[in-house]
Motif scaffolding. Structure first.
Motif, short mmCIF file in Angstrom:
data_model
loop_
_atom_site.label_atom_id
_atom_site.label_comp_id
_atom_site.label_asym_id
_atom_site.label_seq_id
_atom_site.Cartn_x
_atom_site.Cartn_y
_atom_site.Cartn_z
N LYS A 519 -6.85 -7.67 -24.07
CA LYS A 519 -5.72 -8.46 -24.56
C LYS A 519 -6.14 -9.92 -24.73
N THR A 520 -6.99 -10.41 -23.84
CA THR A 520 -7.41 -11.81 -23.94
C THR A 520 -8.54 -11.98 -24.97
N ARG A 524 -5.03 -12.42 -31.84
CA ARG A 524 -3.75 -11.97 -32.38
C ARG A 524 -3.85 -11.80 -33.88
N GLU A 528 1.94 -6.61 -34.19
CA GLU A 528 1.70 -6.36 -32.77
C GLU A 528 0.72 -5.19 -32.59
N ASN A 544 0.30 -4.98 -24.75
CA ASN A 544 0.45 -5.30 -26.18
C ASN A 544 -0.14 -6.66 -26.49
N ILE A 545 -0.76 -6.79 -27.66
CA ILE A 545 -1.12 -8.12 -28.15
C ILE A 545 -0.03 -8.51 -29.14
N TYR A 548 0.72 -12.92 -34.22
CA TYR A 548 0.48 -14.35 -34.10
C TYR A 548 1.36 -15.15 -35.05
#
Ligand code: GTP
Length: 598
Positions: A519-520, A524, A528, A544-545, A548
């Motif tokens: 996720k990090t 983005r 989603e 979830n990401i 953006y």
């Protein structure tokens, strides 16, 4: 008579004990390179070696020493790497020598690789010249180290040279001891040629350049040679020595260490460890090859640009010639396309190969997380080897998975024994025994799964012992383990290149850590992206990401064009190492996320 004046030797040591610095001093002392040409760590010619301050490839150099007895000696010095991943290179260079200088740091004392390397040298019956280096350090305790060499290795260290490679102390005494104690090579000059190939490198102009140690006979330009194991013949174009620049010679004779070229274009033909002899008058039987090394870890290498697949193959072929321990075969991934599964001796070796491909061959690569090879017994009684986690068969077809184990030796001051044992236990280790080397140093021996070692064991070991522990390990068969394959799904699609194998006990926790990590890492996008970890059809972790919102440069006003350009540039560079996987752009780091266990 010349033969009597030859001394072939290697320098062996634990990493960072000062081999390369010592080699620099020897080159200076013997005027092999002028002051003007002298640069630190001259033998570490690879750019990568200089940057990292480590020796990766062995290097052979000829130098002349005017000894106190009034005679001039020809030294062939072969520098060797100290890191555990490269012990293969060490055993190859030792086979070309009669002696070894053993360097031990006067403050650190004997460490795991000191022992491993000195045993290799003793196995080859080499004469050992012990040198206690770094005596200039305030924490140096040469007398303790002298005692350690006697007690732990069992060598007579009463005449050990006390040296400071940094300050240039003890260098002459060491050279004198090499003259006195290392035997001159023997070997019949009249016999048919018999020479050992201990290294080879591809040169665009000269073709393959072989590093050889002549064991019997002589070889000169024009000779027709036979490479015995690959059964190919060539005509010698040039022979010579490195000093350290290549110097042509009329011939090389029994006892010499040098290079040979023969317009060899086909890199498949030259195998390190092969024997060179005459085509018309061959020697009876080839020399014993080297101890063969087998890769311990495997990972997938894919060009970021699929059109570069053939370039990558060529680059790997050239690199393999210079790095006999590297293995590769084609593989395909749904996510990454066409690439190669490559085998390495360890993570450092893997890192070095990747960096050399990028620097020396201009490749842009995506690499997948390393894996060991599992021996999988199927319910029908057959076995398959699996070194790519995504190829693990369905669990219903599996009777048992066996994973490779290693015997690890951790050498550590006794105050850290508790910390080491706790770490080994946490990594599924089984305690074997513990030996006190002297009053304060302990050798702790465990059996552990190789997969636990290749992840972050070494870093953890260093941090939990404040850098005092040193590690050596060797393969020790395989054992049945309760292992499962964990798949990662991005936006609902399984990404084969992200699958990994875990012990069932840690599966839940690792699944969680990895989805959070991804996720990090994954940027983005404008929709989603769900990330899930699954064992078979069962989801064990998810996150979830979010989609953006802003353009990175949106907040920057036209008044600052420099900064804007920099930002865009940074973005572009980041993009380079991304691979579109389905609808999601995945950066290189994501494929290594599985290595970060916390
Ligand atoms: P690898 O090539 O990576 O196996 O290491 P190495 O054994 O060749 O060690 P290297 O010569 O690179 O030296 C390691 C570090 O120790 C360097 O920072 C050197 O400057 C330092 N060093 C080497 N010899 C001495 C010495 O006699 N005294 C002191 N104080 N430092 C030294």
């Amino acid at each position: 008579d010349r033969q009597k004046h030859i001394r072939n030797f290697s320098i062996v040591a634990h990493i960072d004990h000062g081999k390369s610095t010592l080699a620099d001093r020897i080159l200076e002392m013997t005027d092999t390179v002028s002051k003007r040409e002298m640069q630190d760590q001259l033998l570490d010619s690879m750019e990568l070696e200089r940057e990292r301050g480590i020796t990766i490839k062995l290097n052979a150099v000829e130098l002349h020493y005017h000894a106190k007895d009034g005679e001039t000696y020809i030294f062939h010095l072969i520098d060797t790497p100290g890191h555990v991943d490269f012990s293969y290179e060490v055993s190859r260079s030792l086979a070309a020598c009669e002696g070894a200088v053993l360097v031990v740091d006067a403050a650190q004392g004997i460490e795991a690789q000191t022992l491993a390397n000195v045993y290799l040298a003793l196995d080859d019956d080499l004469e050992i010249v012990p040198v206690i280096n770094k005596i200039d350090l305030p924490s140096a305790d040469p007398e303790r180290v002298r005692q350690e060499i006697e007690d732990v290795i069992g060598l007579d260290a009463s005449d050990a040279v006390l040296a400071s490679a940094k300050k240039g102390v003890g260098i002459e005494e060491m050279l004198e001891q090499i003259v006195q104690n290392v035997p001159a090579p023997t070997g019949d000059l009249e016999a048919p040629l018999k020479a050992l190939i201990f290294d080879s490198v591809y040169d665009d102009y000269r073709g393959v350049v072989l590093s050889i140690r002549v064991v019997e006979g002589t070889v000169k330009p024009g000779d027709k040679i036979l490479l015995m194991n690959s059964n190919t013949t060539y005509e010698v174009v040039e022979v010579g020595v490195n000093s350290p620049k290549p110097l042509k010679r009329d011939y090389l004779m029994a006892g010499d260490v040098g290079y040979l070229t023969a317009s060899i274009k086909d890199i498949q033909d030259t195998r390190v460890g092969d024997t060179v002899t005459f085509a018309d008058n061959p020697t009876e039987k080839p020399l014993d090859g080297y101890r063969e090394m087998h890769p311990m870890v495997y990972s997938g290498l894919y060009p970021t640009d699929n059109a570069k697949y053939n370039d990558l193959r060529e680059a790997l072929e050239k690199l393999q010639l210079n790095d006999a321990a590297l293995e590769f075969e084609p593989e395909t991934s749904q996510a990454l396309g066409f690439g190669f599964r490559c085998g390495f001796l360890g993570l450092l070796h893997m890192d070095v190969v990747q960096e050399r491909l990028e620097r020396e061959f201009n490749m842009d690569l995506i690499t997948t997380a390393p894996s060991v090879t599992y021996d999988v017994e199927l319910t029908d009684g057959t076995h398959v080897n699996v070194s790519n986690p995504s190829e693990m068969p369905e669990s219903t077809l599996i009777k048992q998975i066996n994973e490779p184990y290693v015997k690890t030796e951790v050498m550590v001051p006794n105050e850290y024994v508790g910390a080491v044992m706790e770490l080994c236990q946490r990594k599924r280790g089984t305690f074997v025994t513990m030996d006190y080397l002297d009053d304060y140093r302990v050798n702790v021996i465990y059996e552990m799964p190789l997969s636990e070692i290749i992840f972050d064991f070494f870093d953890k070991l260093k941090s939990s012992t404040r850098g005092y522990a040193s590690l050596d390990y060797e393969l020790d068969g395989s054992r049945a383990s309760d292992l499962v394959k964990i798949d990662i799904l991005l936006n609902g699609d399984k990404v084969d290149a992200l699958s990994f194998i875990s012990h069932r006990q840690f599966a839940q926790e690792r699944g969680r850590v990895i989805v959070d990590k991804l996720k990090t890492i994954i940027p983005r996008q404008n929709f989603e992206i769900p990330i899930q970890a699954a064992i078979g059809a069962k989801i064990i972790a998810r996150t979830n990401i979010k989609a953006y919102r802003k353009d990175v440069t949106a907040r920057i006003h036209t008044g600052d064009p420099d900064r804007r350009a920099k930002l865009l540039d940074k973005q572009k560079r980041g993009k380079k190492r991304m691979k579109a996987v389905g609808t999601v752009d995945v950066p290189q780091d994501a494929f290594m996320a599985v290595l970060k266990t916390d």
